[in-house]
Scaffold this motif. Structure first.
Motif, PDB file in Angstrom:
ATOM      1  N   UNK A   1      35.828  27.932  47.215  1.00  0.00           N
ATOM      2  CA  UNK A   1      36.218  29.203  46.618  1.00  0.00           C
ATOM      3  C   UNK A   1      37.652  29.524  47.021  1.00  0.00           C
ATOM      4  N   UNK A   2      38.353  30.198  46.121  1.00  0.00           N
ATOM      5  CA  UNK A   2      39.740  30.603  46.351  1.00  0.00           C
ATOM      6  C   UNK A   2      39.863  32.091  46.055  1.00  0.00           C
ATOM      7  N   UNK A   3      40.511  32.778  46.967  1.00  0.00           N
ATOM      8  CA  UNK A   3      40.780  34.199  46.773  1.00  0.00           C
ATOM      9  C   UNK A   3      42.284  34.411  46.831  1.00  0.00           C
ATOM     10  N   UNK A   4      42.792  35.174  45.889  1.00  0.00           N
ATOM     11  CA  UNK A   4      44.205  35.532  45.888  1.00  0.00           C
ATOM     12  C   UNK A   4      44.332  36.919  46.497  1.00  0.00           C
ATOM     13  N   UNK A   5      45.105  37.019  47.565  1.00  0.00           N
ATOM     14  CA  UNK A   5      45.309  38.292  48.263  1.00  0.00           C
ATOM     15  C   UNK A   5      46.763  38.707  48.136  1.00  0.00           C
ATOM     16  N   UNK A   6      46.978  39.931  47.701  1.00  0.00           N
ATOM     17  CA  UNK A   6      48.313  40.523  47.661  1.00  0.00           C
ATOM     18  C   UNK A   6      48.234  41.813  48.469  1.00  0.00           C
TER      19      UNK A   6
ATOM     20  N   UNK B   1      39.270  43.131  58.933  1.00  0.00           N
ATOM     21  CA  UNK B   1      38.172  42.822  58.016  1.00  0.00           C
ATOM     22  C   UNK B   1      37.968  41.315  57.886  1.00  0.00           C
ATOM     23  N   UNK B   2      39.073  40.564  57.858  1.00  0.00           N
ATOM     24  CA  UNK B   2      38.993  39.105  57.748  1.00  0.00           C
ATOM     25  C   UNK B   2      38.548  38.457  59.056  1.00  0.00           C
ATOM     26  N   UNK B   3      38.903  39.084  60.169  1.00  0.00           N
ATOM     27  CA  UNK B   3      38.568  38.528  61.479  1.00  0.00           C
ATOM     28  C   UNK B   3      39.632  37.590  62.026  1.00  0.00           C
ATOM     29  N   UNK B   4      40.814  37.591  61.438  1.00  0.00           N
ATOM     30  CA  UNK B   4      41.924  36.772  61.925  1.00  0.00           C
ATOM     31  C   UNK B   4      43.241  37.325  61.387  1.00  0.00           C
ATOM     32  N   UNK B   5      44.326  36.914  62.006  1.00  0.00           N
ATOM     33  CA  UNK B   5      45.658  37.343  61.580  1.00  0.00           C
ATOM     34  C   UNK B   5      46.144  36.499  60.418  1.00  0.00           C
TER      35      UNK B   5
ATOM     36  N   UNK C   1      46.749  32.770  49.676  1.00  0.00           N
ATOM     37  CA  UNK C   1      45.594  32.149  49.030  1.00  0.00           C
ATOM     38  C   UNK C   1      44.609  31.835  50.151  1.00  0.00           C
ATOM     39  N   UNK C   2      43.380  32.257  49.970  1.00  0.00           N
ATOM     40  CA  UNK C   2      42.341  32.064  50.981  1.00  0.00           C
ATOM     41  C   UNK C   2      41.347  31.048  50.442  1.00  0.00           C
ATOM     42  N   UNK C   3      41.213  29.924  51.120  1.00  0.00           N
ATOM     43  CA  UNK C   3      40.203  28.913  50.787  1.00  0.00           C
ATOM     44  C   UNK C   3      39.002  29.200  51.679  1.00  0.00           C
ATOM     45  N   UNK C   4      37.829  29.301  51.081  1.00  0.00           N
ATOM     46  CA  UNK C   4      36.662  29.707  51.845  1.00  0.00           C
ATOM     47  C   UNK C   4      35.383  29.108  51.275  1.00  0.00           C
ATOM     48  N   UNK C   5      34.359  29.084  52.085  1.00  0.00           N
ATOM     49  CA  UNK C   5      33.034  28.690  51.625  1.00  0.00           C
ATOM     50  C   UNK C   5      32.176  29.916  51.323  1.00  0.00           C
ATOM     51  N   UNK C   6      32.717  31.128  51.610  1.00  0.00           N
ATOM     52  CA  UNK C   6      31.942  32.348  51.400  1.00  0.00           C
ATOM     53  C   UNK C   6      32.834  33.465  50.852  1.00  0.00           C
ATOM     54  N   UNK C   7      33.208  33.348  49.601  1.00  0.00           N
ATOM     55  CA  UNK C   7      34.073  34.343  48.968  1.00  0.00           C
ATOM     56  C   UNK C   7      33.416  35.720  48.952  1.00  0.00           C
ATOM     57  N   UNK C   8      32.112  35.770  48.715  1.00  0.00           N
ATOM     58  CA  UNK C   8      31.418  37.056  48.626  1.00  0.00           C
ATOM     59  C   UNK C   8      31.527  37.839  49.925  1.00  0.00           C
ATOM     60  N   UNK C   9      31.414  37.155  51.057  1.00  0.00           N
ATOM     61  CA  UNK C   9      31.499  37.844  52.352  1.00  0.00           C
ATOM     62  C   UNK C   9      32.900  38.411  52.575  1.00  0.00           C
ATOM     63  N   UNK C  10      33.911  37.665  52.212  1.00  0.00           N
ATOM     64  CA  UNK C  10      35.286  38.144  52.381  1.00  0.00           C
ATOM     65  C   UNK C  10      35.550  39.307  51.449  1.00  0.00           C
TER      66      UNK C  10
ATOM     67  N   UNK D   1      45.221  43.796  46.738  1.00  0.00           N
ATOM     68  CA  UNK D   1      44.493  43.184  45.633  1.00  0.00           C
ATOM     69  C   UNK D   1      43.871  41.906  46.164  1.00  0.00           C
ATOM     70  N   UNK D   2      42.573  41.777  46.008  1.00  0.00           N
ATOM     71  CA  UNK D   2      41.854  40.575  46.416  1.00  0.00           C
ATOM     72  C   UNK D   2      41.015  40.124  45.225  1.00  0.00           C
ATOM     73  N   UNK D   3      41.402  38.983  44.652  1.00  0.00           N
ATOM     74  CA  UNK D   3      40.792  38.523  43.406  1.00  0.00           C
ATOM     75  C   UNK D   3      40.228  37.127  43.599  1.00  0.00           C
ATOM     76  N   UNK D   4      39.011  36.928  43.136  1.00  0.00           N
ATOM     77  CA  UNK D   4      38.391  35.609  43.178  1.00  0.00           C
ATOM     78  C   UNK D   4      38.966  34.781  42.028  1.00  0.00           C
ATOM     79  N   UNK D   5      39.727  33.742  42.382  1.00  0.00           N
ATOM     80  CA  UNK D   5      40.349  32.859  41.387  1.00  0.00           C
ATOM     81  C   UNK D   5      39.746  31.452  41.477  1.00  0.00           C
ATOM     82  N   UNK D   6      38.526  31.388  41.939  1.00  0.00           N
ATOM     83  CA  UNK D   6      37.861  30.105  42.194  1.00  0.00           C
ATOM     84  C   UNK D   6      37.779  29.209  40.973  1.00  0.00           C
ATOM     85  N   UNK D   7      37.570  29.770  39.820  1.00  0.00           N
ATOM     86  CA  UNK D   7      37.424  28.973  38.617  1.00  0.00           C
ATOM     87  C   UNK D   7      38.736  28.473  38.041  1.00  0.00           C
ATOM     88  N   UNK D   8      39.840  28.862  38.626  1.00  0.00           N
ATOM     89  CA  UNK D   8      41.152  28.552  38.067  1.00  0.00           C
ATOM     90  C   UNK D   8      41.650  27.157  38.403  1.00  0.00           C
ATOM     91  N   UNK D   9      41.309  26.636  39.578  1.00  0.00           N
ATOM     92  CA  UNK D   9      41.955  25.424  40.072  1.00  0.00           C
ATOM     93  C   UNK D   9      40.964  24.390  40.575  1.00  0.00           C
TER      94      UNK D   9
END
Length: 175
Positions: free
Chosen positions: A27-32, A43-47, A68-77, A89-97
């Motif tokens: 999963x990929x999340x775009x964070x701005x 909230x993320x648990x890291x810097x 860009x956040x690569x994760x195995x648990x997009x829903x939790x983030x 802005x935090x958008x799930x862009x998993x289907x894009x790439x």
């Protein structure tokens, strides 16, 4: 299982010079975000990495206010950041790439066939937005001999074809 979670690993080419593999989907999340990032980081648990190209726990800084956040648990983030009271802005862009892994003694050289960046200047454990034969990609350098390219699905066949041809040319030079 949906199409995103069943994304298969597929070796496109493997030879003495380099291997190119389509890798399993993550999963990929775009964070701005701008300003005080503290609440998001809690909230993320890291810097979040602040330097462009910096990577922390699968999160790459692609611009002064973009990650860009690569994760195995997009829903939790997404859930953890939903209640953060700072503009973001935090958008799930998993289907894009999709991602290709390029590995081997000549992996960096293969990338120079389509990437104008100085590949040797990209440090291990960093990521950069760049282009590969005119296609916008995110290039991750995991180690000196292993890279990943994230590319939009619509351009993936083109990039895969170029990587396959280049890998075969490098192998032919060694023969």
């Amino acid at each position: 299982m949906n199409a995103l979670t069943s994304f298969p690993t597929e070796t496109l080419v493997s030879n003495a010079a380099v291997s190119v593999t389509k890798v399993p989907h993550r999963a990929r999340l775009s964070l701005r975000a701008r300003g005080d990032l503290g609440p998001l980081e809690r909230a993320l648990g890291y810097s979040l990495p602040r330097k462009i190209g910096g990577v922390t726990l699968g999160t790459a800084c692609l611009g002064p206010d973009e990650w860009i956040i690569m994760t195995d648990d997009a829903a939790a983030i997404m859930a953890a950041c939903a209640s953060v009271d700072v503009p973001h802005s935090l958008v799930d862009v998993s289907g894009r790439e999709i991602s290709f892994e390029i590995e081997g003694d000549r992996a960096g050289e293969l990338l120079t066939l389509g990437c104008p960046r100085d590949i040797d200047a990209i440090g291990d454990g960093t990521a950069r937005r760049t282009v590969f034969d005119g296609v916008t990609v995110t290039l991750w350098r995991d180690t000196s001999e292993r890279f990943r390219i994230d590319v939009w699905n619509s351009f993936a066949p083109h990039v895969a074809h170029l990587l396959e041809i280049g890998a075969r040319e490098l192998a032919a030079e060694m023969a």
